[in-house]
Write an enzyme that holds these catalytic residues in place. Structure first.
Site, PDB file in Angstrom:
ATOM      1  N   THR A 125     -69.601 111.875  26.557  1.00  0.00           N
ATOM      2  CA  THR A 125     -70.501 112.971  26.893  1.00  0.00           C
ATOM      3  C   THR A 125     -70.400 113.355  28.357  1.00  0.00           C
ATOM      4  OG1 THR A 125     -72.017 112.149  25.201  1.00  0.00           O
ATOM      5  CG2 THR A 125     -72.882 113.758  26.773  1.00  0.00           C
ATOM      6  N   LYS A 148     -68.344 115.537  24.100  1.00  0.00           N
ATOM      7  CA  LYS A 148     -69.575 116.284  23.837  1.00  0.00           C
ATOM      8  C   LYS A 148     -70.101 116.816  25.163  1.00  0.00           C
ATOM      9  CE  LYS A 148     -73.682 114.531  22.538  1.00  0.00           C
ATOM     10  NZ  LYS A 148     -74.750 113.978  21.661  1.00  0.00           N
ATOM     11  N   LYS A 150     -73.096 118.603  27.358  1.00  0.00           N
ATOM     12  CA  LYS A 150     -74.514 118.898  27.463  1.00  0.00           C
ATOM     13  C   LYS A 150     -74.712 120.294  28.050  1.00  0.00           C
ATOM     14  CE  LYS A 150     -76.530 115.048  26.073  1.00  0.00           C
ATOM     15  NZ  LYS A 150     -77.510 115.000  24.962  1.00  0.00           N
ATOM     16  N   ASP A 177     -74.147 120.022  22.888  1.00  0.00           N
ATOM     17  CA  ASP A 177     -75.515 119.586  22.612  1.00  0.00           C
ATOM     18  C   ASP A 177     -76.460 120.399  23.480  1.00  0.00           C
ATOM     19  OD1 ASP A 177     -77.867 118.326  22.049  1.00  0.00           O
ATOM     20  OD2 ASP A 177     -77.229 116.332  22.681  1.00  0.00           O
ATOM     21  N   ASP A 226     -80.973 117.096  15.700  1.00  0.00           N
ATOM     22  CA  ASP A 226     -81.242 115.864  16.444  1.00  0.00           C
ATOM     23  C   ASP A 226     -82.751 115.724  16.615  1.00  0.00           C
ATOM     24  OD1 ASP A 226     -81.430 113.678  18.075  1.00  0.00           O
ATOM     25  OD2 ASP A 226     -80.205 114.465  19.694  1.00  0.00           O
ATOM     26  N   LYS A 248     -80.432 108.483  14.953  1.00  0.00           N
ATOM     27  CA  LYS A 248     -80.494 107.554  16.077  1.00  0.00           C
ATOM     28  C   LYS A 248     -81.487 106.457  15.736  1.00  0.00           C
ATOM     29  CE  LYS A 248     -79.397 111.037  19.607  1.00  0.00           C
ATOM     30  NZ  LYS A 248     -79.894 111.822  20.756  1.00  0.00           N
ATOM     31  N   ASP A 298     -71.266 109.247  18.111  1.00  0.00           N
ATOM     32  CA  ASP A 298     -71.579 109.445  19.535  1.00  0.00           C
ATOM     33  C   ASP A 298     -72.231 108.162  20.038  1.00  0.00           C
ATOM     34  OD1 ASP A 298     -72.261 110.371  22.051  1.00  0.00           O
ATOM     35  OD2 ASP A 298     -74.008 111.485  21.344  1.00  0.00           O
ATOM     36  N   ASP A 300     -71.491 106.344  23.147  1.00  0.00           N
ATOM     37  CA  ASP A 300     -70.927 106.100  24.471  1.00  0.00           C
ATOM     38  C   ASP A 300     -71.967 105.646  25.489  1.00  0.00           C
ATOM     39  OD1 ASP A 300     -72.302 108.504  24.595  1.00  0.00           O
ATOM     40  OD2 ASP A 300     -70.809 109.530  25.818  1.00  0.00           O
TER      41      ASP A 300
END
Length: 336
Positions: A125, A148, A150, A177, A226, A248, A298, A300
């Site tokens: 990210t 990814k 932001k 994202d 999300d 998550k 995802d 990381d």
């Protein structure tokens, strides 16, 4: 079998400030829970969900309020009844997974139905910054296969960010994202701009609570929920609005609930993604098990920390691998 609950709060500094829409992270406070039955000790880590006001103090409060019930509970299903979704349940649930693995002599991944875990391609990210700096960051992720990005909700600047990164790394899979940064009026233009840059996933473009605005919206790029999905009860409401669910463990309350969510999402025809709040390898290890069932990974989080735990998950050639000595097996106990 009863167990004794203990916990500690740890602060893990980030190597550099990390910016998303409406928030800047400089450190990650996590709660590490341990359940000890006198012979075995299970561990779990949770950071909570900052935008829900579920952080270390609230996690600790929930643990203390429910201490007696947690220490008396005999199964992961009981944990789901004792604690609501969130960080406290996540840490306790993951502790119960490791405790069960040690009691049975069966690694946690096998208890979850995964006979032979495989390395997983994970996104790396890039926090929001000036386009040139983000492009430099993309080049620095030399081994990454997936990145990814932001976004912040500043439309023109965000487009420049993505364009700069795509020019720097024409070879990689790209996702963005938005962290709830946009409104419905700009969504068609956002999708078109992302399609021109060969973006493969758009995560949470609208604010939680605006899910109905996506009803019937047709996008050539899958849109992932999300913030709009926390636990199992939220999954059916995504149909017709999102194409992917980002699970998550800190949101839903642990690996037990996460596996149920993945199964339900598949049943409903949704894609499945595993994500993370910034945490150490102890938090990534159970999520790695969920990742074996996912279309998008995802994981990381530890790469942002100044220092991770030892032993730790491993990042190589754009992939994450979780050795047995990190969590969820007898090897992990010997290494701890």
């Amino acid at each position: 079998m009863p167990q004794t609950l203990s916990y500690r709060v740890e602060t893990h500094r980030l190597a550099a400030p990390f910016r998303i829409s409406g928030y800047v992270f400089e450190a990650s406070d996590v709660v590490v829970v341990e359940l000890d039955d006198g012979r075995n000790r299970g561990r779990g880590e949770a950071a909570g969900v900052y935008y829900l006001g579920d952080e270390a103090p609230q996690i600790v409060e929930a643990l203390e309020q429910n201490r007696a019930a947690i220490e008396a509970c005999g199964s992961r299903e009981e944990v789901r009844q004792i604690l609501p979704p969130g960080g406290a349940r996540n840490a306790v649930d993951c502790s119960m997974w490791e405790l069960e693995a040690l009691r049975s002599g069966i690694p946690a991944h096998r208890l979850a139905g995964i006979d032979a875990p495989r390395p997983l391609v994970t996104t790396f990210t890039l926090g929001a910054d000036e386009p040139s700096k983000m492009a430099e960051g993309a080049r620095n992720y030399a081994s990454a296969k997936a990145i990814k990005i932001k976004l912040t909700g500043s439309f023109e600047l965000d487009i420049e960010r993505v364009r700069a990164i795509r020019e720097a790394r024409p070879d990689v899979w790209l996702g963005v994202d938005a962290n709830q940064g946009f409104d419905r009026s700009v969504l068609p233009a956002l999708v078109q701009a992302m399609a021109r840059q060969n973006v493969s996933l758009i995560e949470q473009p609208l604010a939680r609570g605006s899910e109905a605005d996506l009803e019937g919206f047709e996008s050539p790029i899958p849109i992932a929920a999300d913030e709009s999905v926390l636990d199992l009860a939220d999954v059916p409401g995504l149909v017709g609005r999102f194409q992917v669910v980002n699970i998550k463990l800190d949101k839903c309350g642990g690996l037990t609930e996460a596996l149920l969510m993945a199964k339900e999402a598949r049943r409903l025809g949704l894609g499945v993604m595993v994500g993370n709040m910034v945490g150490t390898s102890l938090a990534m290890a159970p999520a790695f098990i969920l990742g074996q069932l996912c279309d998008y990974v995802d994981l990381d989080g530890p790469t942002f920390l100044k220092e991770d735990r030892v032993p730790s998950v491993q990042y190589s050639d754009g992939e994450i691998w979780c050795p047995d000595d990190v969590w969820g097996s007898q090897s992990a106990v010997l290494a701890a």
